[in-house]
Design a protein around this motif. Structure first.
Motif, PDB file in Angstrom:
ATOM      1  N   VAL A  36      71.030 121.285   6.363  1.00 52.64           N
ATOM      2  CA  VAL A  36      69.947 120.395   6.785  1.00 52.64           C
ATOM      3  C   VAL A  36      69.030 120.151   5.593  1.00 52.64           C
ATOM      4  N   TYR A  37      68.711 118.894   5.347  1.00 49.56           N
ATOM      5  CA  TYR A  37      67.762 118.571   4.277  1.00 49.56           C
ATOM      6  C   TYR A  37      66.453 118.128   4.913  1.00 49.56           C
ATOM      7  N   LEU A  38      65.364 118.824   4.564  1.00 49.21           N
ATOM      8  CA  LEU A  38      64.031 118.436   5.031  1.00 49.21           C
ATOM      9  C   LEU A  38      63.349 117.636   3.937  1.00 49.21           C
ATOM     10  N   HIS A  39      62.929 116.434   4.287  1.00 49.91           N
ATOM     11  CA  HIS A  39      62.305 115.503   3.334  1.00 49.91           C
ATOM     12  C   HIS A  39      60.891 115.233   3.829  1.00 49.91           C
ATOM     13  N   ASN A  40      59.890 115.778   3.144  1.00 46.53           N
ATOM     14  CA  ASN A  40      58.537 115.746   3.705  1.00 46.53           C
ATOM     15  C   ASN A  40      57.752 114.475   3.420  1.00 46.53           C
ATOM     16  N   ARG A  41      58.430 113.435   2.995  1.00 45.60           N
ATOM     17  CA  ARG A  41      57.775 112.134   2.823  1.00 45.60           C
ATOM     18  C   ARG A  41      57.794 111.379   4.154  1.00 45.60           C
ATOM     19  N   GLU A  42      56.726 110.616   4.417  1.00 47.61           N
ATOM     20  CA  GLU A  42      56.634 109.856   5.671  1.00 47.61           C
ATOM     21  C   GLU A  42      57.457 108.567   5.571  1.00 47.61           C
ATOM     22  N   TYR A  43      58.307 108.369   6.581  1.00 42.61           N
ATOM     23  CA  TYR A  43      59.131 107.157   6.623  1.00 42.61           C
ATOM     24  C   TYR A  43      59.068 106.447   7.970  1.00 42.61           C
ATOM     25  N   TYR A  44      58.344 106.997   8.909  1.00 42.16           N
ATOM     26  CA  TYR A  44      58.400 106.480  10.280  1.00 42.16           C
ATOM     27  C   TYR A  44      57.009 106.540  10.897  1.00 42.16           C
ATOM     28  N   GLN A  45      56.639 105.489  11.598  1.00 43.48           N
ATOM     29  CA  GLN A  45      55.369 105.496  12.332  1.00 43.48           C
ATOM     30  C   GLN A  45      55.634 105.543  13.825  1.00 43.48           C
TER      31      GLN A  45
END
Length: 258
Positions: free
Chosen positions: A199-208
């Motif tokens: 699992v890769y956790l990507h802490n950048r916001e991409y969804y509202q």
């Protein structure tokens, strides 16, 4: 086909075009958008058809109203993408969601890429509150699931991830259509995570995530919620037993309020 984006649609004529446009404007080519009109009583179905007539990436399925779980399952049955993404019909994809996270998925051979989101809560008076989760950024192997359990579990909604379709197909994972009061995302995620290796956790916001209490089932409470919470805890236990062999870390993730 690299990605199939699945959107259940029901009575969302006020917000639907913005949601669809945010997906079609992505800087990514090899994807399809599956719009499942779940028996809408407003003009949502017609809006879906207009997009399909203008853009070959858009596929529309019209069906009787049976809930978002049924709509998602119908789309999963025909999706052709290597990865599956989701979007609700009143939310927004931020730029580069598909391109950035697909690159991470391929580079790390991840079964799941989980990215961050911005939750915008609007009340009846028009006041808004924003919540943004902060969590670990990087690849997590199966033997570390216990260490990062809270981060992996913190984002329950399916629209904050890219899911490898081969895992879904191999174990025939589907949404529970008996759930009418929420938690279907939680159940699906836990069923999926049991079979994940990376699992890769990507802490950048991409969804509202637009939570409008006049347009959301999560804004109300029903006694059946108690039943879904109980089953959710049972699935949590199953995930811990099967996938968190090293136990659960005491480290906690945090939430930023703005």
């Amino acid at each position: 086909m690299k990605i199939s984006v699945i959107m259940p649609v029901y009575n969302s004529e006020k917000y639907l075009s913005d949601a669809i446009d945010s997906i079609l404007e992505q800087d990514f080519e090899e994807f399809e958008l599956l719009l499942v009109d779940d028996g809408s009583k407003d003009s949502s179905g017609e809006i879906c058809d207009r997009y399909a007539n203008k853009n070959e990436k858009v596929i529309v399925i019209h069906k009787k109203n049976e809930g978002s779980s049924s709509a998602r399952n119908v789309a999963l049955d025909i999706a052709k993408g290597e990865y599956i993404a989701f979007c609700d019909n009143d939310d927004i994809y931020f730029p580069h969601l598909l391109s950035d996270n697909y690159k991470l998925a391929k580079k790390n051979d991840a079964d799941l890429v989980r990215y961050s989101r911005k939750k915008v809560i609007s009340n009846a008076n028009g006041k808004k509150r924003v919540i943004i989760p902060q969590f670990y950024n990087g690849l997590i192997e199966r033997d570390e699931f216990g260490k990062y359990f809270r981060e992996i579990r913190a984002l329950d909604a399916v629209w904050t991830g890219l899911y490898k379709k081969s895992v879904i197909d191999k174990y025939h994972l589907r949404f529970d259509e008996n759930l009418k009061f929420g938690a279907e995302d939680i159940y699906f995620n836990l069923d999926f995570l049991v079979h994940c290796n990376r699992v890769y956790l990507h802490n950048r916001e991409y969804y509202q995530w637009n939570q409008r209490y006049t347009h959301s089932t999560s804004g109300t409470f029903h006694r059946e919620h108690l039943k879904t919470f109980r089953v959710g805890l049972e699935k949590d236990e199953q995930f811990v037993r099967k996938a968190c062999g090293n136990g659960i870390s005491k480290k906690r993730s945090c939430v930023v309020w703005k």
